[in-house]
Design a protein around this motif. Structure first.
Motif, PDB file in Angstrom:
ATOM      1  N   LYS A   1       0.832  -1.196   0.000  1.00  0.00           N
ATOM      2  CA  LYS A   1       0.000   0.000   0.000  1.00  0.00           C
ATOM      3  C   LYS A   1       0.867   1.247   0.000  1.00  0.00           C
ATOM      4  CE  LYS A   1      -4.462   1.275   1.946  1.00  0.00           C
ATOM      5  NZ  LYS A   1      -5.459   0.993   3.005  1.00  0.00           N
ATOM      6  N   ALA A   2       0.401   2.297  -0.660  1.00  0.00           N
ATOM      7  CA  ALA A   2       1.202   3.508  -0.813  1.00  0.00           C
ATOM      8  C   ALA A   2       1.426   4.200   0.523  1.00  0.00           C
ATOM      9  CB  ALA A   2       0.535   4.460  -1.811  1.00  0.00           C
ATOM     10  N   HIS A   3       0.382   4.314   1.339  1.00  0.00           N
ATOM     11  CA  HIS A   3       0.498   5.032   2.602  1.00  0.00           C
ATOM     12  C   HIS A   3       0.919   4.127   3.749  1.00  0.00           C
ATOM     13  CE1 HIS A   3      -1.315   8.446   0.599  1.00  0.00           C
ATOM     14  NE2 HIS A   3      -2.325   7.692   0.219  1.00  0.00           N
ATOM     15  N   CYS A   4       0.904   2.833   3.546  1.00  0.00           N
ATOM     16  CA  CYS A   4       1.315   1.886   4.591  1.00  0.00           C
ATOM     17  C   CYS A   4       2.213   0.834   3.935  1.00  0.00           C
ATOM     18  CB  CYS A   4       0.097   1.243   5.242  1.00  0.00           C
ATOM     19  SG  CYS A   4       0.516   0.151   6.619  1.00  0.00           S
ATOM     20  N   PRO A   5       3.543   1.058   3.920  1.00  0.00           N
ATOM     21  CA  PRO A   5       4.435   0.142   3.185  1.00  0.00           C
ATOM     22  C   PRO A   5       4.439  -1.288   3.703  1.00  0.00           C
ATOM     23  CG  PRO A   5       5.523   2.226   3.739  1.00  0.00           C
ATOM     24  CD  PRO A   5       4.243   2.203   4.499  1.00  0.00           C
ATOM     25  N   SER A   6       3.925  -1.524   4.890  1.00  0.00           N
ATOM     26  CA  SER A   6       3.933  -2.890   5.427  1.00  0.00           C
ATOM     27  C   SER A   6       2.669  -3.675   5.104  1.00  0.00           C
ATOM     28  CB  SER A   6       4.119  -2.821   6.951  1.00  0.00           C
ATOM     29  OG  SER A   6       3.050  -2.119   7.550  1.00  0.00           O
ATOM     30  N   GLU A   7       1.674  -3.049   4.480  1.00  0.00           N
ATOM     31  CA  GLU A   7       0.409  -3.719   4.180  1.00  0.00           C
ATOM     32  C   GLU A   7       0.382  -4.146   2.723  1.00  0.00           C
ATOM     33  OE1 GLU A   7      -4.418  -2.844   4.350  1.00  0.00           O
ATOM     34  OE2 GLU A   7      -2.986  -1.422   5.212  1.00  0.00           O
ATOM     35  N   LYS A   8       0.174  -5.432   2.493  1.00  0.00           N
ATOM     36  CA  LYS A   8       0.155  -5.984   1.143  1.00  0.00           C
ATOM     37  C   LYS A   8      -1.245  -5.882   0.556  1.00  0.00           C
ATOM     38  CE  LYS A   8       0.877 -10.404  -1.239  1.00  0.00           C
ATOM     39  NZ  LYS A   8       1.243 -11.819  -1.057  1.00  0.00           N
ATOM     40  N   VAL A   9      -1.334  -5.387  -0.700  1.00  0.00           N
ATOM     41  CA  VAL A   9      -2.648  -5.237  -1.337  1.00  0.00           C
ATOM     42  C   VAL A   9      -2.810  -6.153  -2.546  1.00  0.00           C
ATOM     43  CG1 VAL A   9      -2.963  -2.874  -0.555  1.00  0.00           C
ATOM     44  CG2 VAL A   9      -1.781  -3.290  -2.695  1.00  0.00           C
ATOM     45  N   ALA A  10      -1.732  -6.575  -3.198  1.00  0.00           N
ATOM     46  CA  ALA A  10      -1.855  -7.437  -4.381  1.00  0.00           C
ATOM     47  C   ALA A  10      -0.507  -8.094  -4.641  1.00  0.00           C
ATOM     48  CB  ALA A  10      -2.323  -6.637  -5.598  1.00  0.00           C
ATOM     49  N   GLU A  11      -0.465  -8.931  -5.710  1.00  0.00           N
ATOM     50  CA  GLU A  11       0.757  -9.583  -6.156  1.00  0.00           C
ATOM     51  C   GLU A  11       0.916  -9.350  -7.647  1.00  0.00           C
ATOM     52  OE1 GLU A  11       1.187 -13.647  -5.250  1.00  0.00           O
ATOM     53  OE2 GLU A  11       1.544 -13.338  -3.097  1.00  0.00           O
ATOM     54  N   LEU A  12       2.171  -9.151  -8.068  1.00  0.00           N
ATOM     55  CA  LEU A  12       2.490  -8.849  -9.465  1.00  0.00           C
ATOM     56  C   LEU A  12       3.452  -9.905  -9.985  1.00  0.00           C
ATOM     57  CD1 LEU A  12       2.436  -6.934 -11.948  1.00  0.00           C
ATOM     58  CD2 LEU A  12       4.346  -5.716 -10.900  1.00  0.00           C
ATOM     59  N   SER A  13       3.157 -10.446 -11.155  1.00  0.00           N
ATOM     60  CA  SER A  13       4.029 -11.417 -11.820  1.00  0.00           C
ATOM     61  C   SER A  13       4.689 -10.727 -13.007  1.00  0.00           C
ATOM     62  CB  SER A  13       3.231 -12.636 -12.284  1.00  0.00           C
ATOM     63  OG  SER A  13       4.058 -13.521 -13.013  1.00  0.00           O
ATOM     64  N   TYR A  14       6.004 -10.911 -13.124  1.00  0.00           N
ATOM     65  CA  TYR A  14       6.744 -10.214 -14.175  1.00  0.00           C
ATOM     66  C   TYR A  14       7.877 -11.106 -14.691  1.00  0.00           C
ATOM     67  CZ  TYR A  14      10.460  -9.465 -10.752  1.00  0.00           C
ATOM     68  OH  TYR A  14      11.454  -9.647  -9.850  1.00  0.00           O
ATOM     69  N   VAL A  15       8.405 -10.722 -15.863  1.00  0.00           N
ATOM     70  CA  VAL A  15       9.554 -11.378 -16.475  1.00  0.00           C
ATOM     71  C   VAL A  15      10.464 -10.273 -17.005  1.00  0.00           C
ATOM     72  CG1 VAL A  15      10.397 -12.909 -18.285  1.00  0.00           C
ATOM     73  CG2 VAL A  15       8.260 -13.441 -17.121  1.00  0.00           C
ATOM     74  N   VAL A  16      11.733 -10.283 -16.584  1.00  0.00           N
ATOM     75  CA  VAL A  16      12.713  -9.297 -17.053  1.00  0.00           C
ATOM     76  C   VAL A  16      13.815 -10.035 -17.794  1.00  0.00           C
ATOM     77  CG1 VAL A  16      12.266  -7.530 -15.342  1.00  0.00           C
ATOM     78  CG2 VAL A  16      13.805  -9.399 -14.786  1.00  0.00           C
ATOM     79  N   THR A  17      14.313  -9.403 -18.859  1.00  0.00           N
ATOM     80  CA  THR A  17      15.370  -9.992 -19.691  1.00  0.00           C
ATOM     81  C   THR A  17      16.395  -8.912 -19.989  1.00  0.00           C
ATOM     82  OG1 THR A  17      13.763 -11.485 -20.693  1.00  0.00           O
ATOM     83  CG2 THR A  17      15.885 -11.232 -21.818  1.00  0.00           C
ATOM     84  N   LEU A  18      17.665  -9.264 -19.879  1.00  0.00           N
ATOM     85  CA  LEU A  18      18.772  -8.371 -20.213  1.00  0.00           C
ATOM     86  C   LEU A  18      19.638  -9.063 -21.264  1.00  0.00           C
ATOM     87  CD1 LEU A  18      20.362  -5.747 -19.643  1.00  0.00           C
ATOM     88  CD2 LEU A  18      21.673  -7.044 -17.943  1.00  0.00           C
ATOM     89  N   GLN A  19      19.823  -8.387 -22.418  1.00  0.00           N
ATOM     90  CA  GLN A  19      20.642  -8.905 -23.502  1.00  0.00           C
ATOM     91  C   GLN A  19      21.867  -8.022 -23.678  1.00  0.00           C
ATOM     92  OE1 GLN A  19      18.265  -9.188 -27.028  1.00  0.00           O
ATOM     93  NE2 GLN A  19      16.816 -10.660 -26.170  1.00  0.00           N
ATOM     94  N   ASP A  20      23.029  -8.654 -23.657  1.00  0.00           N
ATOM     95  CA  ASP A  20      24.296  -7.970 -23.897  1.00  0.00           C
ATOM     96  C   ASP A  20      24.707  -8.247 -25.339  1.00  0.00           C
ATOM     97  OD1 ASP A  20      26.745  -6.793 -23.878  1.00  0.00           O
ATOM     98  OD2 ASP A  20      27.581  -8.002 -22.246  1.00  0.00           O
ATOM     99  N   LEU A  21      24.614  -7.211 -26.194  1.00  0.00           N
ATOM    100  CA  LEU A  21      24.916  -7.360 -27.617  1.00  0.00           C
ATOM    101  C   LEU A  21      26.368  -7.057 -27.945  1.00  0.00           C
ATOM    102  CD1 LEU A  21      21.689  -5.662 -29.007  1.00  0.00           C
ATOM    103  CD2 LEU A  21      22.101  -8.070 -28.575  1.00  0.00           C
ATOM    104  N   GLY A  22      27.232  -6.950 -26.942  1.00  0.00           N
ATOM    105  CA  GLY A  22      28.648  -6.740 -27.193  1.00  0.00           C
ATOM    106  C   GLY A  22      29.022  -5.268 -27.229  1.00  0.00           C
ATOM    107  N   LEU A  23      30.271  -5.022 -27.623  1.00  0.00           N
ATOM    108  CA  LEU A  23      30.781  -3.649 -27.668  1.00  0.00           C
ATOM    109  C   LEU A  23      30.036  -2.850 -28.720  1.00  0.00           C
ATOM    110  CD1 LEU A  23      34.610  -4.325 -27.391  1.00  0.00           C
ATOM    111  CD2 LEU A  23      33.085  -3.498 -25.604  1.00  0.00           C
TER     112      LEU A  23
END
Length: 949
Positions: A596-618
């Motif tokens: 929660k925005a005003h209460c950082p210790s209170e959970k309101v939902a869950e988010l599922s995500y996928v992050v990818t980092l590609q290194d294409l060289g110099l």
């Protein structure tokens, strides 16, 4: 309701500190001043977290407090470091507290950072709390301090609602930085920095640096509110010939807020750079500008001076202790003025030469739109500034910039071309947004016309990265009502401050999960691997969940922090890029909680995500220049020769030299010869100019080498003096060592002789002790032999005695049995018993007689004491009777009669007690036997005596 004479106490509690460097020699003291009265804490240890635990209080009444609040009287706390040896006191920093924020309700302690702190590596802070208490001690009325009721805090003052740390927010479409609330801070100011001149810069050049290398151009670099600014490059290090340049930026704020903002800013660091090398820097305090920025309506505030350049701490090159006239310096002036106040005197203080104004770009430095072959390097304006001990690396090449006059002419030319050719406004805008592939439209992103052409310098070791984020689903909503969810995030390290939002919004109910359509977004950027790793480890990607309602404003539901450091620890896999080169890919997927925005210790939902980092060289591109898309190439002049009209076919045939083709060829040959002559002339002029430039460069480098030689000679002289001092110290130490060695040899000889003597004495004593021990052993053996013989003899005697004792016991037993049978023995035993009884009775009689005498004495004493008491009572009664009046005579007689009756009754009671006691004693005597005790004649005598008395 409080009384008019109510006294108050303003209590400031100094609890503890943090981020202080540890220094055993120093101690910390906090001194507070309010209304001319100063209070101070006790000295504490100068460590990382000093513990003050001190309360400072000022006494005043309500009316005085109200007056101070109206006058905005501050409470200033100054922190001093005191040397325990020299008792020297040096200010570490200060804090200004607002009296209007002090309330009677106790508030939680807050951390306040020290302003103008001398510790620039970490900003020290103090934990303070303020409260208004009633003074319960009695105090007299003060003529000039009357009390008033508690006034509510006034609204509308912008300084009351300011955060602890002010920030300058860029407004791209208006071309200024906003400091403070936009509604209350609407005045325009101009902050200018001028690098005027420099002297003795050759002292900063290391002896290992080759000045003849390519790209050895010197320039000054500094960062002004996140804008990187460099001066024009110069080559002559002995006498820098750059013209003074003034970099200006516009700030929209108010005078009070801007004063607070400048006092919070760190020092402006001006760096001297040579290509990719960092030579030296100096600090120009911006907090000093806030101290003189009170009268901006009439004149600008200026802080200027000549500052000494210091080499970097991480460099091996150190500048020796030089006199003041040989130290490397730079002249810097910082000016703050209102936009409507003319800056006529600004150019007079930086020297008489002309000045070129550099207009800072109105958008933060971001990467430009990449082409198919080039990928730009994106700067990260949101990153934390590096540590002061390791200054930030300057740009690899100084960016070129236009002056204000050139900017105005360029704008006019662009406007003229736009009106003439009918081009759209978007064609004239400089592309500054990051190349982002997203399925959702990003908000913002408005660009502005930049009159400068900054170069984005890309290091050769920079890598081309592609970061993608796919927000899969959102679920497990804990709210009771459904929401229309939209996700929003931004990460300035990727080169764009524009937020990315998912579209369209999705409806989420309690305890359900929905997928997020069109939530994939990819970023192409270039950065150094270490820079990428540091940023991902330190800065998380914050995703905000918003609720969109058609009937009201958008509502922030919560935030989720994606830690990009997990992506760096993911498994790496190879892949083949579209260019045919191999790259590395790292992928991480997870479910995180939305708090929660005003209460950082209170959970309101869950988010599922996928992050990818590609290194294409110099990356291949080394520099990308942002320029106007409408700028045309220089026109090439072409000449088309005009010829007379050809003769008609019916004309007579002409000579070959008179034909049009021949004349054209002749003119072409003549033109070629003329162009060859012009080309040769240009080559000769270029050769001459190049030779002159080479000669000038040779002379300049010769002067630089001479300066460096002089510098090295000075360093060698200093080193020679140090070496001579070291040699003299070594000789002195060698003499001392030789003397010590002789003394050691003498002591060794003495110790060896003492050791030999002690050894001989120990051997002699050991021999004597051995002989004595052997003699004692012989004596002890003889004693043992004699004792064994004596023991055998005694054992024999004991055995004989035991046998005789047994024999005697048997004889005595027989004798006793014989004696018990005789009658005389029985009579004798009865006689003995009677004798014992007689003795016992005599003893009892004697004790009874003694007790009878004792009781007689006690009765006599009791009678005497009773008579004495009665006599004393009578005397007292007579005295009281003499003192009373005649009319009380009858009452006195009645009182005496009553008193006599009481005495008689008491005496009778005592006699009755005595009679009872005598009867009890008589009964006891009857039980014990006939013993003479208080004869019967004595009882009536005692009774008669007591009755008569």
């Amino acid at each position: 309701m409080a009384s008019k004479t109510e006294q108050l106490l303003i209590v400031v509690s100094v609890l503890e500190g943090r981020h202080f460097p540890k220094s055993p020699r120093l101690s910390l003291v906090v001194q507070a001043s309010f209304d001319g009265e100063q209070l101070a804490t006790d000295p504490v240890e100068h460590r990382e977290q000093p513990q003050f635990s001190t309360e400072l209080a000022w006494e005043l009444d309500r009316r005085t407090l109200h007056q101070h609040r109206l006058q905005r009287t501050p409470i200033k706390l100054q922190c001093f470091a005191i040397d325990s040896v020299s008792k020297k006191k040096e200010m570490v920093g200060y804090i200004v507290l607002d009296l209007r924020s002090v309330q009677e309700v106790k508030q939680e302690p807050r951390w306040y950072s020290l302003l103008s702190s001398k510790y620039t590596k970490q900003r020290p802070a103090l934990l303070l709390s303020m409260v208004l208490e009633n003074d319960t001690k009695p105090s007299g009325p003060s003529p000039d301090r009357s009390k008033a009721s508690k006034a509510p805090p006034r609204q509308g003052s912008p300084t009351e609602l300011l955060p602890d740390k002010l920030e300058a927010k860029l407004v791209p479409d208006q071309g200024y930085h906003q400091v403070g609330p936009a509604d209350d801070c609407a005045d325009m100011f101009v902050l200018s920095v001028t690098v005027a001149f420099a002297t003795k810069l050759e002292q900063l050049v290391p002896s290992t640096m080759k000045l003849s290398a390519e790209g050895s151009e010197f320039f000054f670099y500094y960062s002004l509110l996140g804008n990187d600014i460099t001066s024009e490059p110069f080559h002559n290090l002995l006498s820098p010939d750059f013209e003074p340049e003034r970099a200006s930026l516009r700030i929209r704020s108010s005078k009070a807020v801007l004063h607070t903002f400048l006092s919070q800013q760190p020092s402006l660091q001006v760096h001297l750079c040579c290509g990719t090398h960092f030579l030296g820097s100096t600090d120009v305090s911006l907090s000093a500008l806030s101290a003189v920025s009170m009268d901006l309506e009439n004149k600008p505030a200026t802080v200027e001076g000549v500052f000494v350049l210091q080499p970097p701490k991480c460099s091996k090159h150190t500048v020796p202790a030089l006199p003041a006239d040989l130290q490397p310096t730079v002249g810097v002036a910082v000016t703050l003025r209102r936009e409507d106040v003319p800056s006529q005197s600004l150019g007079k203080s930086e020297g008489g030469g002309p000045q070129a104004d550099i207009v800072c770009p109105s958008v933060p430095p971001t990467s430009v739109t990449p082409s198919a072959e080039q990928r730009p390097c994106s700067s990260s304006p949101g990153r934390k500034p590096p540590d002061s001990s390791a200054p930030p690396a300057p740009p690899l090449s100084p960016p070129s910039s236009h002056t204000e006059s050139e900017a105005e002419s360029l704008l006019e030319e662009l406007q003229r071309r736009k009106e003439k050719a009918g081009m759209a406004a978007a064609d004239l805008e400089v592309p500054v947004q990051l190349h982002t592939q997203s399925e959702s439209a990003a908000e913002g992103g408005a660009s502005s016309v930049s009159v400068s052409a900054p170069k984005v310098a890309i290091p050769s070791s920079a890598h081309h990265y592609c970061f993608s984020l796919d927000l899969r689903s959102l679920g497990k909503l804990s709210l009771t009502h459904p929401i229309i969810a939209t996700l929003r995030y931004s990460y300035q390290f990727f080169g764009s401050a524009a937020p990315i939002m998912t579209n369209p919004p999705v409806e989420l109910h309690r305890n359900m999960e929905v997928s997020l359509p069109r939530s994939y977004c990819a970023f192409d950027f270039a950065a150094l691997p270490q820079q990428l790793q540091d940023t991902f480890l330190r800065v998380p990607l914050v995703v905000e969940v918003w609720h969109r309602d058609s009937s009201s404003r958008d509502q922030l539901i919560g935030r989720a922090s994606i830690q990009l450091s997990h992506l760096l620890r993911a498994e790496r896999s190879r892949f083949l890029a579209s260019t045919g080169e191999q790259g590395w890919r790292q992928t991480h997927h997870d479910r995180i909680a939305v708090f929660k925005a005003h209460c950082p210790s209170e959970k309101v939902a869950e988010l599922s995500y996928v992050v990818t980092l590609q290194d294409l060289g110099l990356i291949k591109a080394t520099e990308v220049v942002v320029s106007e898309s409408s700028q045309n190439e220089p026109e090439r002049a072409t000449q088309q020769p005009s010829h007379p009209a050809a003769p008609t076919p019916a004309a007579a045939p002409v000579a070959p030299r008179d034909t049009l083709e021949y004349r054209t060829a002749l003119e072409l040959e003549l033109w070629k010869e003329e162009q060859e002559d012009l080309f040769d002339d240009q080559l000769r002029k270029k050769e001459l100019s190049h030779m002159r430039a080479l000669a000038e460069e040779w002379r300049r480098r010769d002067r630089e080498r001479e300066a460096l030689v002089k510098k090295k000679e000075m360093e060698y002289n200093l080193l020679e003096e140090q070496l001579q001092k070291t040699l003299s110290n070594l000789e002195r130490r060698e003499k001392q060592l030789a003397e010590a060695e002789l003394e050691t040899q003498r002591l060794q000889k003495e110790l060896r002789a003492e050791h030999d003597l002690a050894q001989r004495e120990l051997q002699e004593a050991s021999r004597r002790l051995q002989e004595e021990c052997s003699h004692r052993v012989t004596l002890e053996r003889d004693k043992v032999r004699l004792m064994e013989e004596e023991r055998a003899r005694l054992l024999q005697q004991i055995a004989d005695g035991e046998s005789r004792c047994k024999q005697l016991e048997k004889e005595f037993q027989v004798y006793r049995e014989q004696q018990n049978i005789r009658p005389e023995f029985r009579l004798q035993s009865e006689i003995n018993l009677l004798t014992l009884e007689k003795v016992e009775l005599e003893r009892k009689l004697e004790s009874t007689t003694k007790s009878k005498l004792h009781y007689k004495q006690q009765w006599g004493r009791a009678l005497k004491e009773l008579a004495r008491f009665k006599q004393r009572e009578q005397e007292n009664a007579m005295n009281r009777l003499k003192k009373q009046q005649a009319e009380l005579e009858a009452m006195r007689r009645r009182y005496l009669a009553t008193e006599e009756k009481d005495v008689v009754r008491q005496d009778r009671q005592e006699l009755e007690d005595i009679r009872n006691e005598l009867n009890r004693l008589k009964q006891q005597d009857d039980r014990l036997g006939p013993r003479p005790f208080l004869p019967q004649l004595l009882v009536p005598v005692l009774v008669t005596a007591l009755t008569s008395t």
